[in-house]
Design a protein around this motif. Structure first.
Motif, PDB file in Angstrom:
ATOM      1  N   VAL A 125       0.871  -1.179   0.000  1.00 23.95           N
ATOM      2  CA  VAL A 125       0.000   0.000   0.000  1.00 23.95           C
ATOM      3  C   VAL A 125       0.908   1.229   0.000  1.00 23.95           C
ATOM      4  O   VAL A 125       1.821   1.334   0.818  1.00 23.95           O
ATOM      5  N   THR A 127       1.580   5.067   0.680  1.00 27.66           N
ATOM      6  CA  THR A 127       1.034   6.186   1.445  1.00 27.66           C
ATOM      7  C   THR A 127       2.008   7.369   1.414  1.00 27.66           C
ATOM      8  O   THR A 127       3.227   7.176   1.405  1.00 27.66           O
ATOM      9  N   ILE A 273       2.456  -1.630   4.282  1.00 26.16           N
ATOM     10  CA  ILE A 273       2.109  -0.229   4.069  1.00 26.16           C
ATOM     11  C   ILE A 273       3.419   0.559   4.052  1.00 26.16           C
ATOM     12  O   ILE A 273       4.167   0.558   5.031  1.00 26.16           O
TER      13      ILE A 273
END
Ligand code: ZN
Length: 345
Positions: A125, A127, A273
């Motif tokens: 992910v 970010t 993440i």
């Protein structure tokens, strides 16, 4: 050193991780058996976290392992606007999109929260924190767009109020936008009410600048949290996002070094993440190559969106609106009442 347990407020939290679109076949397996919970250190910094990341021990006081709800059938899913088609047939692309039910304030990111291990091996992910910022944020958007990717952004409220047009570009590109406080102070050393004010003003400011509701997703500056603040997010139904992989782009300024650092760390964790900063020039420069190497390495990018939107509080909306309003018009008197010619022509 102060130790703070991460408590998932409300006890019986449910994280609905529903696969949307294609790739639905692998939506369930990772989330269903997670060793519950973690003990987390309130004084961790983003720099320190990578070195400590496997070290957290289970905390018996934390919430039970999550239940995972089956994905709704396609027929019952809400109708959503179709994403623009990907212009690059060789793009990395989004492999699947997950939707987070933020009721009760779940924590995501295994370096601080162990309740929801929802990523499969190889899934990443993306970010980006601390924006929006001229030049760097648009460069990040261009790199993501070239690979047909969606990311999660955590803007700083003040930055959003200074650069609302750039924030709107982030939203227009289909990325998910949460918040990262009003002024990026370390909340763990602030009096509780001041820290809550920072959180609320951040959501109000980003929402105001966005001109539309944002996601109830929050990231603590420097990942520094307290149990009280985590519980507060729970009451506000805001998900706390920690990280699995720290790019350390705040200290690695050479793009080549940043690419190597990110890929090396990602290889070690195998998924997660990834924390980067659209505020940082090094990330703006390195991102195209990072994305190329993710594709070559067989990684899959998972997009995240929220089931509901963030509900801001009217008092803070008013505070922020006043703070970011244009400077009041002058209270000057007519010029003749102040300055008059007393000699000469
Ligand atoms: Zn930050």
């Amino acid at each position: 050193m102060r130790r703070v347990s991460v408590l998932a407020a409300g006890g019986g939290l449910v994280l609905a991780v529903a696969a949307i679109g294609f790739g639905a076949s692998h939506w369930l397996s990772g989330a269903s058996k997670v060793a519950a919970t973690s003990k987390s250190d309130a004084e961790l910094t983003t720099g320190a976290i990578a070195g400590r990341w496997p070290g957290n021990e289970p905390d018996k006081t934390s919430a039970p392992a999550p239940t995972v709800q089956p994905a709704p059938s396609r027929a019952s899913e809400p109708v959503r606007a179709a994403a623009p088609a990907c212009a690059n047939p060789n793009a990395l692309g989004v492999s699947r999109t997950v939707e987070i039910d933020t009721a009760g304030g779940p924590g995501l990111g295994l370096s601080q929260y162990r309740d929801y291990d929802f990523l499969e091996p190889g899934e990443v992910v993306l970010t980006f924190d601390d924006g929006p910022w001229p030049v760097n944020t648009p460069a990040v958007l261009a790199a993501l767009d070239a690979q047909c990717l969606k990311a999660v952004f955590f803007p700083v409220g003040k930055h959003a109020s200074w650069h609302p047009a750039i924030l709107k570009q982030v939203l227009a590109a289909g990325h998910t936008v949460g918040s990262h406080t009003w002024s990026h102070v370390n909340l763990a050393i602030k009096p509780l009410q001041e820290a809550k004010d920072e959180i609320e003003k951040g959501f109000s400011a980003v929402t105001l600048a966005a001109g539309q509701p944002i996601a109830p997703f929050f990231r603590f500056p420097q990942l520094r949290q307290t149990a009280d603040l985590k519980a507060y997010l729970g009451q506000r139904n805001i998900a706390a996002f920690s990280i699995d992989v720290d790019s350390e782009d705040f200290r690695i300024h050479k793009p080549e070094a940043l690419v190597t650092s990110v890929m090396t760390k990602l290889k070690k964790t195998g998924k997660g993440i990834l924390l980067m900063h659209d505020f940082q020039k090094s990330t703006a420069q390195a991102l195209p190559e990072i994305l190329r190497q993710l594709k070559d390495g067989g990684y899959k990018v998972v997009a995240i969106r929220a089931k509901d939107t963030a509900v801001t509080l009217p008092d803070y909306d008013a505070l922020v609106a006043a703070a970011v309003a244009p400077v009041k018009t002058s209270n000057a008197k007519p010029i003749a009442g102040v300055i008059r010619t007393v000699s000469g022509n």
